[in-house]
Enzyme design. Structure first.
Site, PDB file in Angstrom:
ATOM      1  CE  LYS A 754      -0.749  -0.478   5.017  1.00  0.00           C
ATOM      2  NZ  LYS A 754      -1.682  -0.450   6.132  1.00  0.00           N
ATOM      3  CD  GLU A 758       0.640  11.966  -1.125  1.00  0.00           C
ATOM      4  OE1 GLU A 758       0.407  13.149  -0.857  1.00  0.00           O
ATOM      5  OE2 GLU A 758      -0.168  11.230  -1.734  1.00  0.00           O
TER       6      GLU A 758
END
Lengths: 797, 334, 157
Positions: A754, A758
């Site tokens: 996943k 960020e």
């Protein structure tokens, strides 16, 4: 754990050599025969009415081909957010008013940039200067100047695409929108009973935090090249962007030509960090002028223009009130956020939505209320920047939690552990945490920073009088994709006669390494070696749709599409092999290194090449093309409501626990980040080298924003639009860095992967602020933590 | 941002250069390394018709020892200055100051002559033409207003050259050549104290800096340079402190020079504090009190980054550190 | 004013007509189509335009093209051999020191100059040497590691 051949391996980037030799073509490098160059005339005023523009002299200047003003384009409107509630408010060239310093007023296109620059000086503009406002708080006041007199409603982009938005909601508390001036967006959400929660609490604390605007500092300046072919009526564009399909969509709507008549070509992207998503006037104008003039047009921004007129991170104020039990369990939380989105809406309504989105997945707070405002001011426009709201909200919340823990005499790590969410939790909006490594991450990060031995050093009497050290910790969360145009990613795998494969993906490598990780996914799933894969990417003509390289969607969403495409190609190969290998089921076969073999008897095998030949000759002539697609979030068919924060947000949250050790020079006030620790739960890491690279970049950017980065604004004017005065980290600021892996497997991710690009920009801010408090006993609530603020807090000046 | 149209000239001799300067009058600029001027040209802070490059004048590259002094041609790069063994041995503070200017990339082009002639800087002035168009012309741009002080009194752009305080502390002299002949003057006298026209050349004298002469300090004199900037590369100094100290055999201060950069319209010489130190026995208490006193002699201005109070605090600290280091090996107390 | 200059570019003598107001960066990118040298800020503050001038790394955006008459320039296009990458390029790639790649040409050239002068730099010397080359992607960590490993390799050799 499964034994993979490519997944999880430290494979060097597939685009490394082309970049290391300077051969990679970026948009700024594109040069076409007969190309013209554009430059903008920009507003020197933060707020003014345009009374008259005289372009006659500029038009006559030798070498000038055209001059455009807002009058030529008056009905073109677009915006990053374009919904029925929030209609588009940007125009490529100002029509009636200018709303910030740098607002585009006219564009000159000429034989060279130098000529265009000279001709700009000949344009005469008459302005009526209007009162301006430069802080969100002042802009909200009843007598503040109104920046957008009207909101022009049109059919919104998002509606136009026909994605379900859900029925008209029941009357909720949302409708009690307070009357404030210059409101560009509001998010309101609550669950549980906040007032009751506070009543049941043993301790209540309220804090306010604020963060300044910061800049992305992509090393490649923003640029666009457009070339319209009047014969085929096709518009070819090269853009430094994060999402070619989103840009094509924006261009199609604003130019009023079908998407199929626009081709966004691939270029390498010299950094993006969120700042290359929005449609920009230079992109529209390059395309418009190329169509009008029949010549290629290039517009490249100067560094100063990049700083002042593209996008910045939102300056934010955050007010948090929490009620807790003595043992540190949070019972109630009330959060208010105000974001200054500048002269246009930019991503204002999104950042206030995301501040909630990155607040609530971390701590399980039963009674919660969140209200966010985005406000127009006469500052530069603010848009997405790496983490998009996460750094601001995570800094505020975890500074606040650290303060509460201190007040109650608790260990902050223990308090965080008591409140964090776990795998299997269902969030109040319905999102499921199918993987969640917060607890493991907290333990890992605390351990790696030396939490128990290094904490409270100053209280325990450190030897050094001048230099003080401290440690701090914070948590963060990030989406892995969401439902945003074009709502899905697809991939195509084309096999060649020799059994090697070409991957067609709309995803753009913006530096994050997606060509490499996607190649690994393909290699693993299909059973070919990495050198047998060629990537064709970021081209709207050649590649199927892709969400784009934002919202941290690429690994999970595009990764899944690639994995499915590879599986599809593999299945077809195996079906061809059935006959040749004389088996009755493809379940009995597997692939490796371009060979198909019997699972039971691997010696019995044929090459991909043989299978493909068989397919072409003996079957239907199919050379084998695999395809796959994956939705931004398969569990929903609508995008979440920004205003009410309803609907599902993301299929998987990436989490990180980050710790910092700082050293403070108590005589100069300088804070040095000595060591940064990140325990990131990115599911199963596709490529550790690339994962580490993402985390290093996040930490550096987050540390910069905590300690030195700040857009200096006075009356809407940026004082530091250069790398000399905008102080982003240099090599000398590099800390010791530790990256730990939290081994979760995200069931919906390709090979369990996943988000990683960020989230980790966000935890380091609170970690540093908490470490500063640990070191010298003072709390800085306004970022950046400058040396002067430290000396003032210490009472030394 | 592109360079304005220019004609580039690169004379082979000083006299040739001077003739060109005379011919061009006010429409020329002399370019040394160009690291500062090239940006100024792009920003249209200067718009000369002619640029006169000095790279072809051979003697401008010299580094030599003669008559108890080091003689430097103005076109030596800062990299050459900092890596010269002669300078490292005889003028270590100069070597160090050169090593701390800008970034390594800038130091391989920037020159000592350029640093000596460096223009003053201001956050309202060192901006693009577009940026400056948003407000009234300031003094330095030819107007009559200072945005820093919001007054009409004078320009307040800051002198930020790193090498100059060190050179002055060493007692450097410079040679200026004009068509009328050469003159030697102490470097101190080269600076006008006017932020608009901070040195004789920028003030309009049609001369060229041809040589920098630095007397080699006697054995007992110690010099140091202490620079403070937030990022240790690229940035200009917030404050830089040069000290040269002569302690006698009884550990008394026989002579001292304290010079600051970054905090005034010219290099700032600390005078009152000097008086306090002369003849005094060198000890830590003295150093601390003098450092604090010295920082009261400067009048730093507010910037985006810092308040005057902060700058003064740092100046005081850096002066103290410089004094301590200079007194270090000779001073019996250290 | 236009004039023809002659200089050595990546080992070969080159004659090119330039205008007096063109920077070396502009001539490389626009006249010679050597776009490996990047324009990041055009003010000497980022190092993306780094080239080697007689072996020293400089900002080509601050250099007038006319001033390189008779001198030697190396750009990123001159670093690799025809068949293989230069060890610096190879190591940058292997160690993950490349992300978006925009600073990479400048970083590679600065590194080459550093190693030519100092074959075994310390970590502090490496950080100092690349302190005029800005990278926003990597936090510099893998770049520093890559250069360190090159230093170690040289030591072994």
């Amino acid at each position: 754990m499964a034994a993979y051949k490519y997944i999880g391996k430290d494979i060097p980037r597939v685009d490394g050599p082309v970049k290391a030799t300077g051969k990679a073509v970026y948009t700024v490098d594109v040069k076409l025969p007969g190309m013209l160059y554009g430059k903008f005339l920009r507003s020197p005023h933060p707020h003014a009415r345009i009374l008259k523009i005289d372009t006659a002299k500029a038009e006559k200047f030798p070498g000038v081909h055209d001059v455009l003003t807002g009058q030529d384009l008056h009905d073109v409107r677009y915006a990053f957010v374009d919904t029925p509630r929030y209609p588009a408010d940007e125009q490529p060239l100002a029509v009636d008013k200018v709303r910030y310093i740098g607002d585009e007023v006219a564009v000159v296109v000429a034989d060279s940039e130098a000529i265009a620059e000279k001709a700009l000086m000949l344009i005469e503009v008459e302005y009526e200067i209007l009162p301006a406002v430069f802080t969100a708080e002042k802009a909200m006041e009843p007598d503040a100047p109104v920046i957008h007199d009207e909101q022009v409603k049109g059919k919104s982009f998002w509606e136009d695409w026909g994605v379900a938005q859900g029925k008209k909601g029941r009357a909720t508390k949302y409708d009690d929108t307070p009357k404030v001036n210059n409101l560009s967006g509001r998010t309101f959400v609550s669950f549980g009973d906040v007032e009751q929660g506070f009543l049941k609490s043993d301790y209540i604390r309220e804090d306010s935090f604020s963060l300044k605007a910061t800049a992305h500092c992509q090393m490649e300046p923003h640029a666009a090249v457009a070339s319209y072919d009047h014969v085929t009526q096709k518009l070819n564009v090269w853009l430094s962007t994060m999402g070619v399909f989103l840009k094509r969509y924006f261009l199609s709507k604003t130019l009023n030509i079908p998407p199929s008549k626009i081709r966004v070509h691939h270029t390498y992207v010299g950094g993006a960090f969120g700042g290359k998503i929005d449609l920009f006037p230079y992109e529209f104008c390059a395309a418009y002028l190329s169509i009008k003039l029949g010549r290629p047009v290039k517009i490249e921004l100067d560094r100063e223009e990049v700083f002042m007129t593209t996008r910045q991170r939102h300056p934010l104020t955050v007010n948090i009130k929490s009620g807790v039990k003595k043992n540190g369990k949070i019972l109630a939380q009330d959060i208010k956020v105000i974001a200054d989105n500048g002269g246009y809406r930019g991503s204002g309504p999104v950042v206030i939505f995301l501040c909630h989105g990155f607040s609530f997945p971390i701590y399980d707070v039963p009674n919660y209320r969140y209200e966010g405002f985005s406000i127009y001011t006469n500052n530069s426009i603010r848009g997405p920047q790496r983490g998009h709201g996460a750094p601001q909200i995570r800094f505020s919340i975890d500074s606040h939690i650290d303060l509460i823990a201190r007040d109650l005499g608790l260990d902050p790590v223990q308090m965080m552990l008591k409140n964090v969410r776990h795998e299997g939790d269902v969030l109040p909006n319905g999102d499921r945490l199918d993987s969640c490594g917060l607890t493991e991450g907290l333990h890992g990060a605390a351990n790696a920073i030396g939490w128990n031995t290094k904490r409270n050093q100053s209280k325990n009497g450190s030897k050094n009088e001048r230099l003080k050290r401290g440690v701090g910790i914070s948590l963060c969360a990030m989406f892995s994709g969401a439902m945003y145009y074009p709502f899905a990613s697809a991939a195509i795998v084309k096999l060649h006669d020799d059994g090697s494969a070409t991957l067609f993906t709309g995803a753009q490598d913006i530096g994050q390494g997606s060509y490499t990780t996607l190649s690994q996914v393909l290699a693993e799933e299909l059973g070919v070696d990495l050198q047998d894969i060629h990537v064709v990417a970021g081209d709207t003509e050649l590649c199927p749709i892709d969400l784009g390289s934002f919202l941290s969607a690429t690994a999970l969403v595009t990764g899944n599409a690639v994995k499915l495409a590879a599986a599809d190609a593999k299945r077809q190969l195996l079906e061809c092999a059935l006959e040749i290998l004389e088996v009755d089921s493809i379940e009995k076969l597997d692939t490796e290194s371009k060979k198909i073999f019997l699972k039971k008897d691997p010696q019995k095998s044929i090459t991909f090449s043989q299978a493909i030949q068989a397919s072409v000759f003996k079957r239907n002539g199919d050379p084998i093309v695999g395809k796959g697609s994956y939705k931004g979030y398969p569990r929903t068919d609508r995008y979440p409501s920004l205003a009410k924060a309803k609907g599902l947000f993301t299929g998987a949250y990436g989490f990180a626990a980050q710790a910092a050790e700082v050293e403070i020079d108590t005589l100069t006030g300088e804070v040095r980040l000595v060591k940064a620790v990140t325990y990131h739960d990115c599911g199963y890491p596709l490529n550790k080298n690339i994962v580490e690279g993402q985390l290093h970049g996040c930490v550096s950017m987050g540390a910069g924003q905590t300690l030195s980065e700040e857009v200096f604004l006075e009356n809407g004017q940026m004082f530091n639009p250069s790398f000399l005065s905008y102080r982003l980290p240099l090599s000398l600021d590099t800390p010791e860095s530790v990256e730990g892996l939290v081994n979760t497997i995200e069931p919906s991710g390709p090979f369990g992967a996943k988000e990683v690009g960020e989230g980790a920009v966000a935890g380091i801010l609170g970690a540093i602020a908490n470490a500063v408090h640990d070191a010298i006993g003072v709390r800085i609530k306004e970022l950046p933590i400058t040396p002067e603020k430290i000396l003032r807090a210490l009472g030394k000046i | 941002m592109h360079l304005p149209d220019i004609v580039y000239l690169s004379p082979n001799k000083t006299t040739e250069a001077l003739e060109v300067i005379e011919d061009c009058g006010n429409s020329c600029s002399v370019i040394a390394g160009g690291t500062d001027l090239m940006v100024a040209l792009k920003q249209r802070l200067q718009t000369p018709k002619y640029l006169i490059g000095l790279e072809n004048i051979p003697e401008f590259k010299k580094i030599e020892e003669k008559d108890e002094s080091i003689r430097l041609g103005p076109m030596n790069t800062l990299d050459e200055i900092s890596s010269s063994d002669l300078i490292k041995t005889k003028l270590p503070a100069l070597s160090q100051a050169a090593r701390e200017v800008g970034s390594p990339l800038l130091r391989s082009q920037a020159t000592i002559g350029g640093n000596v002639c460096l223009n003053t800087r201001c956050r309202f002035y060192n901006q693009s033409q577009f940026w400056r168009s948003t407000r009234e012309k300031c003094y330095k741009a030819g107007g009559s207003y200072c945005h820093v002080t919001k007054q009409k009194e004078k320009c307040n752009a800051a002198f930020v050259a790193d090498l100059v305080p060190v050179l002055i502390a060493y007692g450097a002299n410079i040679k200026l050549a004009g068509l009328a002949g050469e003159k030697m003057l102490s470097l101190k006298e080269f600076y006008t104290g006017d932020s608009c026209f901070p040195n004789q050349i920028l003030n309009g004298d049609r001369v060229i800096l041809t040589e920098i002469d630095i007397p080699i300090p006697k054995n007992n004199i110690r010099s140091v340079y202490k620079k403070f900037r937030f990022r240790r590369s690229i940035d200009f100094p917030l404050v830089g402190v040069a000290v040269s100290l002569d302690l006698d055999e009884n550990n008394r201060c026989r002579d001292i020079n304290i010079l600051l950069t970054g905090v005034g319209s010219a290099p700032v010489e600390i005078k009152k504090a000097k008086k306090e130190l002369l003849g005094q026995r060198w000890d830590d208490e003295l150093v601390s009190s003098v450092a604090s006193l010295a920082s009261q002699e400067i009048r730093p201005l507010k910037t985006n980054l810092v308040s005057p109070r902060y700058t003064r605090e740092i100046a005081s600290l850096k002066i103290k550190e410089a004094l301590q280091e200079a007194g270090g090996k000779n001073g019996k107390n250290y | 004013m236009e004039r023809t200059i002659e200089f050595v570019l990546n080992g070969e003598t080159k004659k090119v007509t330039v205008n007096d107001n063109q920077t070396l960066l502009e001539v490389l990118r626009e006249k010679l189509d050597l776009t490996g040298t990047k324009k990041g800020c055009n003010q000497g503050e980022c190092g993306a335009c780094t080239v080697l001038l007689d072996g020293k790394p400089i900002n080509s955006c601050l250099t007038l093209a006319v001033r390189i008459e008779g001198r030697s320039i190396m750009t990123i296009e001159g670093v690799a051999g025809k068949e293989s990458l230069d060890p610096v390029q190879e190591t940058f790639n292997e160690k993950g020191a490349i992300q978006c790649g925009f600073c990479t040409p400048g970083m590679v050239l600065t590194t080459k100059a550093l190693l030519a002068e100092n074959s075994n730099p310390t970590s502090a010397e490496i950080k100092e040497a690349i302190s005029g080359n800005i990278c926003r992607c990597s936090g510099y960590i893998k770049i520093i590691e890559a250069i360190q490993s090159l230093a170690e390799e040289q030591e072994v050799m």
